[in-house]
Design a protein around this motif. Structure first.
Motif, short mmCIF file in Angstrom:
data_model
loop_
_atom_site.label_atom_id
_atom_site.label_comp_id
_atom_site.label_asym_id
_atom_site.label_seq_id
_atom_site.Cartn_x
_atom_site.Cartn_y
_atom_site.Cartn_z
N GLY A 27 5.88 -4.90 4.22
CA GLY A 27 5.71 -6.19 4.90
C GLY A 27 4.70 -6.18 6.02
N HIS A 28 4.16 -4.98 6.39
CA HIS A 28 3.24 -4.95 7.52
C HIS A 28 1.91 -4.24 7.22
N CYS A 29 1.72 -3.73 5.98
CA CYS A 29 0.41 -3.15 5.63
C CYS A 29 -0.56 -4.29 5.29
N LEU A 30 -1.83 -3.96 5.17
CA LEU A 30 -2.84 -5.00 4.92
C LEU A 30 -2.57 -5.79 3.64
N PRO A 31 -2.30 -5.13 2.48
CA PRO A 31 -2.02 -5.91 1.27
C PRO A 31 -0.77 -6.78 1.39
N CYS A 32 0.26 -6.27 2.08
CA CYS A 32 1.49 -7.07 2.25
C CYS A 32 1.21 -8.32 3.09
N ILE A 33 0.41 -8.19 4.13
CA ILE A 33 0.12 -9.34 4.99
C ILE A 33 -0.68 -10.38 4.23
N ALA A 92 0.82 -1.21 0.00
CA ALA A 92 0.00 0.00 0.00
C ALA A 92 0.85 1.26 0.00
N HIS A 93 2.04 1.17 0.56
CA HIS A 93 2.94 2.32 0.63
C HIS A 93 4.36 1.88 0.28
N PRO A 94 4.62 1.66 -1.02
CA PRO A 94 5.95 1.16 -1.42
C PRO A 94 7.02 2.21 -1.20
N ALA A 95 8.25 1.72 -1.00
CA ALA A 95 9.38 2.62 -0.84
C ALA A 95 9.60 3.39 -2.13
N HIS A 96 9.90 4.67 -2.00
CA HIS A 96 10.01 5.52 -3.18
C HIS A 96 11.40 5.54 -3.80
N ASP A 97 12.42 5.15 -3.09
CA ASP A 97 13.75 5.17 -3.68
C ASP A 97 14.67 4.25 -2.88
N ARG A 98 15.89 4.17 -3.35
CA ARG A 98 16.84 3.25 -2.72
C ARG A 98 17.24 3.68 -1.31
N TYR A 99 17.01 4.97 -0.99
CA TYR A 99 17.38 5.44 0.33
C TYR A 99 16.32 5.12 1.37
N HIS A 100 15.12 4.85 0.89
CA HIS A 100 14.03 4.52 1.82
C HIS A 100 13.59 3.10 1.53
N GLY A 101 14.15 2.17 2.24
CA GLY A 101 13.75 0.78 2.05
C GLY A 101 14.88 -0.11 1.59
N GLY A 102 16.02 0.47 1.23
CA GLY A 102 17.16 -0.36 0.84
C GLY A 102 16.86 -1.31 -0.30
N GLY A 103 16.10 -0.86 -1.29
CA GLY A 103 15.79 -1.72 -2.43
C GLY A 103 14.67 -2.71 -2.15
N LYS A 104 13.97 -2.53 -1.03
CA LYS A 104 12.85 -3.41 -0.68
C LYS A 104 11.56 -2.60 -0.70
N PRO A 105 10.83 -2.60 -1.81
CA PRO A 105 9.64 -1.74 -1.91
C PRO A 105 8.50 -2.16 -1.00
N HIS A 106 8.41 -3.43 -0.61
CA HIS A 106 7.31 -3.89 0.24
C HIS A 106 7.63 -3.66 1.71
N PRO A 115 11.13 -9.45 -1.25
CA PRO A 115 11.95 -8.82 -0.21
C PRO A 115 11.12 -7.80 0.57
N TYR A 116 10.96 -8.03 1.87
CA TYR A 116 10.17 -7.12 2.72
C TYR A 116 11.09 -6.34 3.64
N ARG A 117 10.72 -5.10 3.91
CA ARG A 117 11.49 -4.31 4.88
C ARG A 117 11.27 -4.83 6.29
N THR A 118 10.09 -5.35 6.57
CA THR A 118 9.81 -6.03 7.83
C THR A 118 9.98 -7.50 7.56
N ASP A 119 11.17 -8.03 7.77
CA ASP A 119 11.50 -9.36 7.28
C ASP A 119 11.41 -10.44 8.35
N ASP A 120 12.22 -10.33 9.39
CA ASP A 120 12.27 -11.35 10.43
C ASP A 120 11.16 -11.07 11.45
N LEU A 121 9.98 -11.59 11.17
CA LEU A 121 8.82 -11.27 12.00
C LEU A 121 8.92 -11.84 13.41
#
Length: 463
Positions: free
Chosen positions: A350-356, A334-348, A375-381
């Motif tokens: 991992g914790h919004c409703l569509p990601c879950i 629902a709110h993908p990362a906009h660039d490489r500085y925000h999210g480290g290349g991981k657009p998902h 690749p999720y920014r919220t990875d190791d749940l």
């Protein structure tokens, strides 16, 4: 509360001036470019459609203009600033059209569906198309023969990817895929993914109309922008109707979406507003079909996956081996990362409703498709503490509550499915919807259990 009214003009020869009613704030702006072509990305859409040997009808063009104005209003009028309750805005539009009587006949339908979609109070008024302003449509419409038989939406998400794969793998009649490019965080992965689909099926004519963001040079002074984008689906389906209006016979508008998201039942009683989007709800689709019928556009909006969970869509994909290769490129967040500085290349996130829901789907299909490739920014749940008062824990807590209530009493499903919108026209599908809802929520519950996800409330902890 001020009603903000968008009043587009078409160049210097357009003498229309909206009459201000009460405390309205009229936002006037020009949508005719210096080269006398239509702005808001509309002229570009006309040119792209011509490449598919097609010209939209004048009503189809007006539908796209309306859709662009809805999107513009939705994204440029801030909810907190323009409403008394932090959500509900009053929005007006003045749409230039060729046949005022035709459009007045759909005014009620239009305002009803917009209110249902965005949660705002809409008024749409129609005025004559300026006589001296050309529409930009070809005068050789009768000589053009479209190369497609229907329209399919391609958002770049996992569901639209599966929809495209299933259609192309089964060799069905040619579709024109339509996309809204939105911003860079969406448009590039969307374009990359469509490129891979096109490469996979070289023997088929795979074409896409990619619509840019409607923009105007005029700044709406004093207004902040809005990021809830409830109106985006109106633009998406309006674009499909625009393209399909070039066809002289009935055509499908395919919207591939898993049934759990289409119903989008609120996870708990506090979430009926902003967290309950209605972009593919059955009631909304019926209003679209009513609108198109009254306007003489022969399209029918339909979702072939209305009774499938996202996991079932993955499992039943007609080309699982290709899906394995490209699923990681698809974008569900629902709110993908906009660039490489925000999210480290991981657009998902991992914790919004569509990601879950996406994570639950891949867990369900793990034995067939392998581990979730996203690749999720919220990875190791399992290693995270999900405070329900923070964004990372809000949706997990909601799912924990809802799945717990269903596990306690599965019969609740039949009542819950009515919470997002009316289903009185789908009486023969109620049992199917309830069962679908249970299966979809079970996918998420099984995923959370497997990953060891537990949430807590910091307020309770401080009590």
């Amino acid at each position: 509360m001020t009603r903000y009214v968008l009043s587009p003009r078409l160049g210097v020869t357009d003498g229309f001036s909206a009459t201000k009613r009460g405390d309205e704030e009229v936002l006037a702006f020009d949508i005719l470019r210096p080269d006398l072509a239509l702005g808001l990305s509309i002229d570009d859409a006309i040119k792209q459609l011509k490449n598919a040997n097609a010209t939209p009808s004048s009503v189809g063009l007006e539908m796209l203009l309306l859709s662009a104005l809805v999107y513009l209003a939705d994204t440029q009028i801030n909810r907190v600033q323009a409403s008394q309750d932090g959500w509900t805005r009053e929005i007006g539009l003045h749409l230039p059209v060729g046949d005022i009587d035709l459009w007045n006949g759909v005014k009620c339908t239009l305002e009803t569906m917009l209110r249902f979609l965005t949660g705002d109070l809409w008024s749409v008024d129609f005025r004559p198309w300026p006589a001296k302003v050309a529409t930009g449509l070809s005068s050789q419409t009768d000589l053009l023969r479209p190369t497609f038989k229907g329209i399919s939406l391609f958002s770049g998400g996992l569901d639209s990817l599966i929809g495209a794969i299933d259609h192309l793998k089964m060799g069905r009649e040619e579709m024109l895929f339509v996309s809204h490019r939105a911003d860079g965080s969406i448009s590039k992965p969307q374009s990359d993914l469509f490129g891979r689909v096109k490469e996979q099926y070289p023997d088929q004519a795979v074409k896409r109309l990619a619509f840019g963001n409607p923009r105007v040079e005029t700044k709406f002074e004093g207004l902040r922008s809005e990021n809830s984008t409830r109106g985006r689906s109106f633009l998406f389906i309006g674009l499909a109707a625009f393209a399909g209006s070039a066809l002289s016979e009935p055509f499908p508008i395919i919207v591939p979406e898993n049934g759990l998201i289409s119903l989008n039942v609120p996870l708990d009683p506090t979430r009926l507003g902003s967290n309950s989007t209605r972009t593919t709800h059955p009631y909304y689709f019926r209003r679209w079909n009513d609108l198109l019928r009254k306007l003489g556009i022969q399209g029918t909006v339909q979702n072939p996956y209305w009774n499938k969970t996202k996991g079932e869509m993955v499992l039943e994909c007609q080309d699982v081996s290709f899906l394995k290769q490209v699923a990681s490129i698809s974008l569900s967040c629902a709110h993908p990362a906009h660039d490489r500085y925000h999210g480290g290349g991981k657009p998902h996130c991992g914790h919004c409703l569509p990601c879950i829901i996406r994570r639950g789907a891949f867990k369900r299909a793990e034995k067939v498709i392998g581990a979730d490739p996203t690749p999720y920014r919220t990875d190791d749940l399992a290693a995270m503490e999900f405070d329900s008062t923070r964004k990372t824990g809000e949706q997990f807590r909601g799912f924990e509550f809802a799945t717990g209530m269903l596990a306690e009493k599965p019969a609740r499903a039949k009542a819950y499915i009515y919470k997002t919108g009316p289903l009185f026209e789908d009486g023969d599908k109620i049992d199917d919807y309830a069962d679908l809802y249970l299966r979809g929520m079970r996918e998420v519950a099984d995923f959370m259990k497997a990953e060891g996800v537990t949430t807590y409330s910091s307020k309770a902890g401080n009590g």
